[in-house]
Design a protein around this motif. Structure first.
Motif, PDB file in Angstrom:
ATOM      1  N   LEU A  20      23.232  -2.722  30.487  1.00  0.00           N
ATOM      2  CA  LEU A  20      22.558  -3.067  29.237  1.00  0.00           C
ATOM      3  C   LEU A  20      23.508  -2.865  28.052  1.00  0.00           C
ATOM      4  O   LEU A  20      23.593  -3.707  27.157  1.00  0.00           O
ATOM      5  N   ARG A  21      24.218  -1.761  28.071  1.00  0.00           N
ATOM      6  CA  ARG A  21      25.151  -1.444  26.988  1.00  0.00           C
ATOM      7  C   ARG A  21      26.326  -2.432  26.991  1.00  0.00           C
ATOM      8  O   ARG A  21      26.668  -3.003  25.950  1.00  0.00           O
ATOM      9  N   GLU A  22      26.950  -2.644  28.150  1.00  0.00           N
ATOM     10  CA  GLU A  22      28.121  -3.522  28.248  1.00  0.00           C
ATOM     11  C   GLU A  22      27.806  -4.962  27.882  1.00  0.00           C
ATOM     12  O   GLU A  22      28.628  -5.649  27.283  1.00  0.00           O
ATOM     13  N   LYS A  23      26.644  -5.427  28.283  1.00  0.00           N
ATOM     14  CA  LYS A  23      26.262  -6.824  28.040  1.00  0.00           C
ATOM     15  C   LYS A  23      25.528  -6.991  26.711  1.00  0.00           C
ATOM     16  O   LYS A  23      25.084  -8.092  26.382  1.00  0.00           O
ATOM     17  N   ASN A  24      25.382  -5.870  25.971  1.00  0.00           N
ATOM     18  CA  ASN A  24      24.712  -5.882  24.678  1.00  0.00           C
ATOM     19  C   ASN A  24      23.308  -6.496  24.777  1.00  0.00           C
ATOM     20  O   ASN A  24      22.928  -7.356  23.978  1.00  0.00           O
ATOM     21  N   ARG A  25      22.570  -6.046  25.776  1.00  0.00           N
ATOM     22  CA  ARG A  25      21.195  -6.513  25.997  1.00  0.00           C
ATOM     23  C   ARG A  25      20.250  -5.336  25.825  1.00  0.00           C
ATOM     24  O   ARG A  25      20.649  -4.173  25.942  1.00  0.00           O
ATOM     25  N   THR A  26      18.991  -5.629  25.553  1.00  0.00           N
ATOM     26  CA  THR A  26      18.000  -4.570  25.343  1.00  0.00           C
ATOM     27  C   THR A  26      17.070  -4.450  26.539  1.00  0.00           C
ATOM     28  O   THR A  26      16.949  -5.384  27.340  1.00  0.00           O
TER      29      THR A  26
END
Length: 139
Positions: A20-26
């Motif tokens: 989630l952090r690496e792909k900038n997703r929530t």
């Protein structure tokens, strides 16, 4: 859960947070993609619960990774048909259960509902009452 399942659960939780952090997703974006609540995603990220196999497959689709990567079994993308996560599942539950799970995960919601209903009717049979820990609904 046993020790191995606990370990896999924590690995999935850690990898999910990392992805989630690496792909900038929530969590909300993932929840909407999977058709689950944000609370479910939070439980998975915190290692409280583990997603069902069909949800694991959808999570992998969402991030563009293999099941074995999410489960911490390999780090390199591969198009190989041999998946260590599948092997672990088959080792624990057997090939027939794996095959049934794969078929179930490919069904649409209506057909899953039909199978769930039939499973519940079957489990109402007296010979299965002693095994009350079985349910047709997965977490």
């Amino acid at each position: 859960m046993n020790e191995r399942e606990d370990k896999i659960n924590l690995i999935i939780a850690s990898n999910l947070v990392k992805l989630l952090r690496e792909k900038n997703r929530t969590q909300l974006e993932l929840a909407e993609y999977l058709g689950v609540t944000q609370a479910s995603i939070s439980n998975w990220c915190n290692g409280i619960k583990m997603p069902r196999m069909d949800k694991i497959d959808l999570i992998c689709d969402f991030f563009g990774i293999r099941r074995s990567q999410l489960m911490g079994l390999d780090d390199e993308p591969s198009s190989s048909g041999s998946d260590q996560a599948d092997a672990l599942f088959i080792e624990k539950y057997g090939q027939p259960v794996f095959d049934a799970a794969m078929i179930y995960s490919s069904l649409d919601e209506l057909d899953r509902g039909k199978i769930d209903e039939r499973m519940n009717v079957l489990l109402e049979d007296e010979k299965y009452q002693k095994r009350s820990h079985f349910t047709a609904k997965a977490i």
